[in-house]
Design an enzyme around this catalytic site. Structure first.
Site, PDB file in Angstrom:
ATOM      1  N   ASP A  14     -17.436 -13.029   7.039  1.00 31.72           N
ATOM      2  CA  ASP A  14     -15.913 -12.845   6.744  1.00 31.72           C
ATOM      3  C   ASP A  14     -15.696 -12.223   8.071  1.00 31.72           C
ATOM      4  OD1 ASP A  14     -13.545 -12.082   6.408  1.00 31.72           O
ATOM      5  OD2 ASP A  14     -13.872 -10.825   4.587  1.00 31.72           O
ATOM      6  N   TYR A  59     -14.598  -4.714   2.673  1.00 31.47           N
ATOM      7  CA  TYR A  59     -13.186  -5.130   2.250  1.00 31.47           C
ATOM      8  C   TYR A  59     -13.049  -6.701   2.610  1.00 31.47           C
ATOM      9  CZ  TYR A  59      -8.089  -6.002   2.348  1.00 31.47           C
ATOM     10  OH  TYR A  59      -6.864  -6.484   2.002  1.00 31.47           O
ATOM     11  N   TYR A  93       0.661  -1.270   0.118  1.00 30.60           N
ATOM     12  CA  TYR A  93      -0.023  -0.169   0.013  1.00 30.60           C
ATOM     13  C   TYR A  93       0.817   1.452   0.063  1.00 30.60           C
ATOM     14  CZ  TYR A  93      -3.478  -3.397   1.685  1.00 30.60           C
ATOM     15  OH  TYR A  93      -4.402  -4.453   1.830  1.00 30.60           O
ATOM     16  N   LYS A 112      -6.482 -13.642  10.218  1.00 37.41           N
ATOM     17  CA  LYS A 112      -5.662 -12.875  11.137  1.00 37.41           C
ATOM     18  C   LYS A 112      -5.289 -13.622  12.452  1.00 37.41           C
ATOM     19  CE  LYS A 112      -6.227  -8.551   8.906  1.00 37.41           C
ATOM     20  NZ  LYS A 112      -7.353  -8.432   7.939  1.00 37.41           N
TER      21      LYS A 112
HETATM   22  C1  LIG Z   1      -7.392  -8.838   6.403  1.00 40.64           C
HETATM   23  C2  LIG Z   1      -8.824  -9.020   5.893  1.00 40.64           C
HETATM   24  C3  LIG Z   1      -8.538 -10.020   4.793  1.00 40.64           C
HETATM   25  C4  LIG Z   1      -7.529 -10.508   4.062  1.00 40.64           C
HETATM   26  O1  LIG Z   1      -6.842 -11.473   4.730  1.00 40.64           O
HETATM   27  P1  LIG Z   1      -5.372 -11.544   4.243  1.00 40.64           P
HETATM   28  O2  LIG Z   1      -4.525 -12.698   5.360  1.00 40.64           O
HETATM   29  O3  LIG Z   1      -4.613 -10.206   4.227  1.00 40.64           O
HETATM   30  O4  LIG Z   1      -5.314 -12.235   2.860  1.00 40.64           O
HETATM   31  C5  LIG Z   1     -10.086 -10.603   4.524  1.00 40.64           C
HETATM   32  N1  LIG Z   1     -11.025  -9.840   5.060  1.00 40.64           N
HETATM   33  C6  LIG Z   1     -11.241  -9.182   6.004  1.00 40.64           C
HETATM   34  C7  LIG Z   1     -12.299  -8.628   6.666  1.00 40.64           C
HETATM   35  C8  LIG Z   1      -9.820  -8.713   6.766  1.00 40.64           C
HETATM   36  O5  LIG Z   1      -9.701  -7.786   7.544  1.00 40.64           O
END
Ligand SMILES: *Cc1c(COP(=O)(O)O)cnc(C)c1O
Length: 399
Positions: free
Chosen positions: A223, A133, A6, A250
């Site tokens: 997600d 996102y 970024y 994460k």
């Molecule tokens: C960080 C994130 C992702 C992507 O995860 P990566 O391990 O960086 O590929 C997907 N969805 C959400 C909500 C996120 O915060």
């Protein structure tokens, strides 16, 4: 040389080099900084955690990795059993991958093929939220809705397979009425939209979404890559409203290494479970179910439970509310607090220019983006350290 994320490489500021890290502190050799970002929201137990370290050391002495193609091993078996019993409802079927983006891709592929396997080939449309996102791979960029990350997609023109709506029940009902026969899934970051600006919305929206998905036979995907493991003040938002597919990443490994999981419920799994080989899920990241990642994830969950992290998170929220009480400034649009997340949204992003250095001088690592100054601290943070992070944010506006 390193190509940083970024960043405009020509103008980026030199990154701070970390030589050691322990607890909530990053150490540059010259300065100790509280990590108010938890390394992109993942390091919930802090750095150099003795038990997490030991979990990896014990496993590395056996083996670090074997593929899941035709092989299996105890750490991945134990982690999938643990998730099966720990996660709500019948979210029992764990598909592992190496990052959150890939795990969302897998969820979308599952949803699409689930309907193909049933012969409902017209169900190709993804419903997602404005400001969403979901990662930086191509399908997740399409499902996402943030110009600042995904503008490269403009080269392709409008994407016909994704619809974006605001977190508004009327808009939700309308789009279901109009498109229900084409929809295969509704994909959301539940309650808290992270990278799209720490936007928080009401659980009522998700409850209505669940009803509509049931009524029209559309899969609901959460997600929870960012919200999972307590960040919103709920262990998982899925404990409140049950999705059909849940994506975790994460904090899954306590931020020790990249790993993620797409967890399907019985209905979704059964949509693939068949004598027809063409109904199999054709996916398999090389490092899925990595033994080190699974071992550290198991230990992370064990600590989360044993040390009652939910009460720590509620404490973080209470201290945050107390410290931010009465804070207002004409340059601030809104202060938002939910669980272990606080965000000060300013009217003009230029207001935050220089904040990172200001925080550095006060012993805090922070990384505001666009119009958002936020903290998502490791859950092991002490009250004094948390107050230091929050006062730093307030002091910026008091200069
Ligand atoms: C960080 C994130 C992702 C992507 O995860 P990566 O391990 O960086 O590929 C997907 N969805 C959400 C909500 C996120 O915060």
């Amino acid at each position: 040389m390193i190509w940083y994320p970024y960043e405009q490489m020509k103008t980026m500021k030199k990154p701070w080099k970390i030589v050691d890290a322990e607890g909530v502190y990053l150490d540059t050799g010259e300065k100790r900084l509280i990590d108010s970002v938890s390394s992109w929201w993942s390091v919930i137990h802090g750095y150099k955690h003795p038990e997490l370290n030991q979990a990896i050391i014990s496993q590395v002495e056996k083996f670090s990795h074997v593929m899941l193609g035709g092989l299996t091993h105890e750490p991945v078996e134990r982690l999938s059993e643990k998730l099966k019993s720990w996660l709500p409802g019948d979210l029992d079927y764990c598909f592992f991958s190496d990052s959150g983006s890939v795990a969302v891709e897998v969820a979308l592929k599952m949803a699409l093929q689930y309907y193909m396997n049933r012969g409902e080939v017209q169900r190709t449309m993804i419903l997602a939220l404005e400001h969403a996102y979901h990662g930086d791979t191509f399908k997740t960029m399409e499902a996402g809705d943030d110009e600042d990350y995904h503008f490269v997609l403009k080269a392709y023109g409008a994407c016909p397979y994704v619809k974006h709506i605001p977190t508004d029940t009327a808009a939700l009902e309308e789009v279901f009425l109009q498109y229900h026969s084409q929809l295969n899934c509704l994909l959301v970051e539940p309650l808290l939209q992270g990278a799209g600006g720490m936007r928080m919305y009401d659980i009522g929206f998700l409850k209505r979404a669940r009803e509509l998905c049931d009524q029209y036979g559309v899969l609901l995907i959460f997600d929870e890559v960012a919200t999972g493991f307590g960040r919103t003040g709920h262990r998982f938002v899925a404990d409140q409203v049950l999705p059909d597919i849940l994506v975790l990443g994460k904090a899954l490994t306590g931020g020790y290494m990249g790993h993620a999981v797409t967890v399907a419920n019985r209905t979704v799994f059964d949509g693939f479970y068949d004598d027809n080989p063409e109904h199999a899920l054709m996916h398999g990241p090389t490092f899925m179910g990595n033994a080190l990642a699974c071992s550290v994830a198991l230990k992370s969950i064990e600590i989360f439970e044993k040390q009652d992290y939910m009460s720590r998170i509620h404490r973080i929220e209470a201290v945050t509310r107390r410290e931010m009480e009465g804070f207002c400034d004409p340059r601030v649009k809104e202060v938002r607090i939910m669980g272990g997340c606080v965000c000060v949204e300013v009217k003009d992003g230029a207001v935050l220019k220089g904040y990172q250095q200001f925080a550095y001088e006060r012993g805090v690592f922070s990384r505001p983006f666009l119009k958002y100054l936020y903290a998502m601290v490791p859950y092991v943070i002490g009250e004094e350290e948390l107050v230091q992070v929050l006062r730093c944010m307030r002091e910026w506006f008091a200069r």
